[in-house]
Design an enzyme around this catalytic site. Sequence first.
Site, short mmCIF file in Angstrom:
data_model
loop_
_atom_site.label_atom_id
_atom_site.label_comp_id
_atom_site.label_asym_id
_atom_site.label_seq_id
_atom_site.Cartn_x
_atom_site.Cartn_y
_atom_site.Cartn_z
N LYS A 3 0.85 -1.20 0.00
CA LYS A 3 0.00 0.00 0.00
C LYS A 3 0.88 1.24 0.00
O LYS A 3 2.03 1.19 0.42
CB LYS A 3 -0.86 0.03 1.26
CG LYS A 3 -1.99 -0.97 1.27
CD LYS A 3 -2.83 -0.79 2.52
CE LYS A 3 -3.95 -1.84 2.58
NZ LYS A 3 -4.96 -1.66 1.53
N ARG B 185 -10.26 -11.58 1.86
CA ARG B 185 -11.09 -12.65 1.31
C ARG B 185 -10.41 -14.01 1.42
O ARG B 185 -11.08 -15.03 1.54
CB ARG B 185 -11.48 -12.30 -0.13
CG ARG B 185 -10.30 -12.06 -1.04
CD ARG B 185 -10.66 -11.27 -2.31
NE ARG B 185 -10.85 -9.83 -2.02
CZ ARG B 185 -11.20 -8.94 -2.93
NH1 ARG B 185 -11.43 -9.31 -4.18
NH2 ARG B 185 -11.35 -7.66 -2.61
N1 BES Z 1 -8.14 -3.76 4.18
C1 BES Z 1 -8.26 -3.40 2.82
C2 BES Z 1 -9.55 -2.65 2.52
C3 BES Z 1 -9.65 -1.24 3.02
C4 BES Z 1 -9.20 -0.19 2.26
C5 BES Z 1 -10.24 -0.97 4.23
C6 BES Z 1 -9.33 1.10 2.71
C7 BES Z 1 -10.39 0.32 4.67
C8 BES Z 1 -9.93 1.36 3.91
C9 BES Z 1 -8.25 -4.63 1.94
O1 BES Z 1 -7.48 -5.68 2.39
C10 BES Z 1 -7.72 -4.20 0.61
O2 BES Z 1 -6.60 -3.75 0.57
N2 BES Z 1 -8.51 -4.33 -0.43
C11 BES Z 1 -8.13 -3.91 -1.72
C12 BES Z 1 -8.74 -4.87 -2.71
C13 BES Z 1 -8.28 -4.65 -4.11
C14 BES Z 1 -6.81 -4.99 -4.23
C15 BES Z 1 -9.11 -5.51 -5.02
C16 BES Z 1 -8.66 -2.49 -1.95
O3 BES Z 1 -9.75 -2.18 -1.51
O4 BES Z 1 -7.92 -1.69 -2.53
ZN ZN Z 2 -5.43 -5.49 1.81
#
Ligand code: BES
Ligand code: ZN
Length: 497
Positions: A276, A351
């Site tokens: 991230k 997931r």
């Molecule tokens: N924990 C994150 C989702 C999230 C993002 C929660 C921002 C709260 C605030 C999750 O694990 C994630 O990173 N999801 C990705 C999925 C994508 C790669 C398909 C996302 O939402 O960017």
């Molecule tokens: Zn994530």
Amino acid sequence: MFRIIKNAPDLYVGDMIVYFVRQAAKGGPISTNGKIQAIIDRAYSVGDFLGREGETLLHYPETQIGNQKYTKRMLVIGMGKEDACHDLFRRAGGTVATSAMKTKSKKILVVLPEFVDFDKADMAQSLTEGITLGVYTFKKYKTKEDPDELIGNLKEVGLYATDPVAARQGMKQGRLAASASCVVRDMANEPGNLWTPASFAEYAEGLAKKYKFKLKTLSENDMKKLGMGGILGVSQGSVNPPKMVILEYKTSGKRTPTLLLVGKGLTFDTGGISLKQPLGMEDMKYDMCGGAAVLAAMQAVGELKPKRLNIVAIVPAAENMPGPAALKPGDVIRQYGGKTVEVVNTDAEGRLILADALAYGIEKYKPRTVIDIATLTGAVIIGLGHHRTGLLSNNDELAAKLAAAGEKSGEPLWRLPLGKEYTKMLKSEIADMKNVGKREAGTIVGASFLQEFVGDTAWGHLDIAGTAWNFTEKSYCAKGPSGTGARTFIEYIREWL
Ligand code: BES
Ligand code: ZN
Ligand code: ZN
């Protein structure tokens, strides 16, 4: 902290007495108390207090007349003219809390508004929730007081109502629900270095002891034997081993249905190799809020002891880190039950850990209903903002019940669709499925991934990525984690008490 007071509020001696008024359509605010109405009328006539929601009028009455002592402060809180609903009283409770903190009041009396047509137990419940959640602070890691910050000093809140029986019942429910939300906030506020997968296991152990739940914690080795490639894969870059925490509440009945709750307990999500961006990454310590909500709900289950429902709670707990051993984009893993997944993006890890928990929980406990809760997708924030939790379900009746429970708890949900067209977006060239689609419909695609692991079981999925923190600030919900989910679960299981 709460008690029911039966003595006339006029004779109350304490730090503050609180009254509520509605904003009348014409002719100013209304109150049933003449003396107070005179003060309100004066404030109204100079335009300082109109009874609008959240408005406050603080008055300092004489504290002694003859031998009779009186309260130090009198606070009137406006409740606006919107139709009464649970959250109106919760928000009013939040305003009571902030006013009590500002004035450093320790002992207050809250006079329930008699003139509002609303169930008195529900009113007492919502006020109790609002006050408890409103005074919540997390100062564990502060070594000195910050004069700019409000601190909760409230020790005693009296509730005065003409129907003390209903008020007492509501107060108890409110205490239970709010304390569950505060437990979620406490866990969420803990930083990633101090709240690890093992912490979930320890917390669950405490609950199991206190409420006589059966506890099973699967270690990394157990997971290897069971073939839980999702949670193992996600945590293989971390030095903190994963845990699968399973709590069981069982009634004595033979044909009692089972509810399975599954909460994402990702104690820190760096994204893994699909790292991230640094800006705001510290918030990813909140990626365990789903797991926290499930454990907090179990605390309430332990108190409420539903007679007609067995409940199993599973928290897959792991940390998502990059490193030489971490999962790489393109790796193929095998989830519990055998399905293979091409991990195209290691940041879509929630997931993967949930899939193992869902498949395992459904196979082992054969639940009638499954609900999972997870900070799953950033996309839900694009769709619903920070106002509503995303709800996805393969069962209309369950979806309707969850939506109603969320609404009543002040944790509103909004349903999004599922369907083959979305599942198809997860097609992989080399495995049974990929873990991500393209950017479109991210929340639905995330849920569709999970759907592959629930079979025909009635299933609801709550995507709390937009509501677990950064929640639309309300009087009873300050900055930081909101504690969302626990109250919705408690409300949902009331049917089986
Ligand atoms: N924990 C994150 C989702 C999230 C993002 C929660 C921002 C709260 C605030 C999750 O694990 C994630 O990173 N999801 C990705 C999925 C994508 C790669 C398909 C996302 O939402 O960017
Ligand atoms: Zn994530
Ligand atoms: Zn995550």
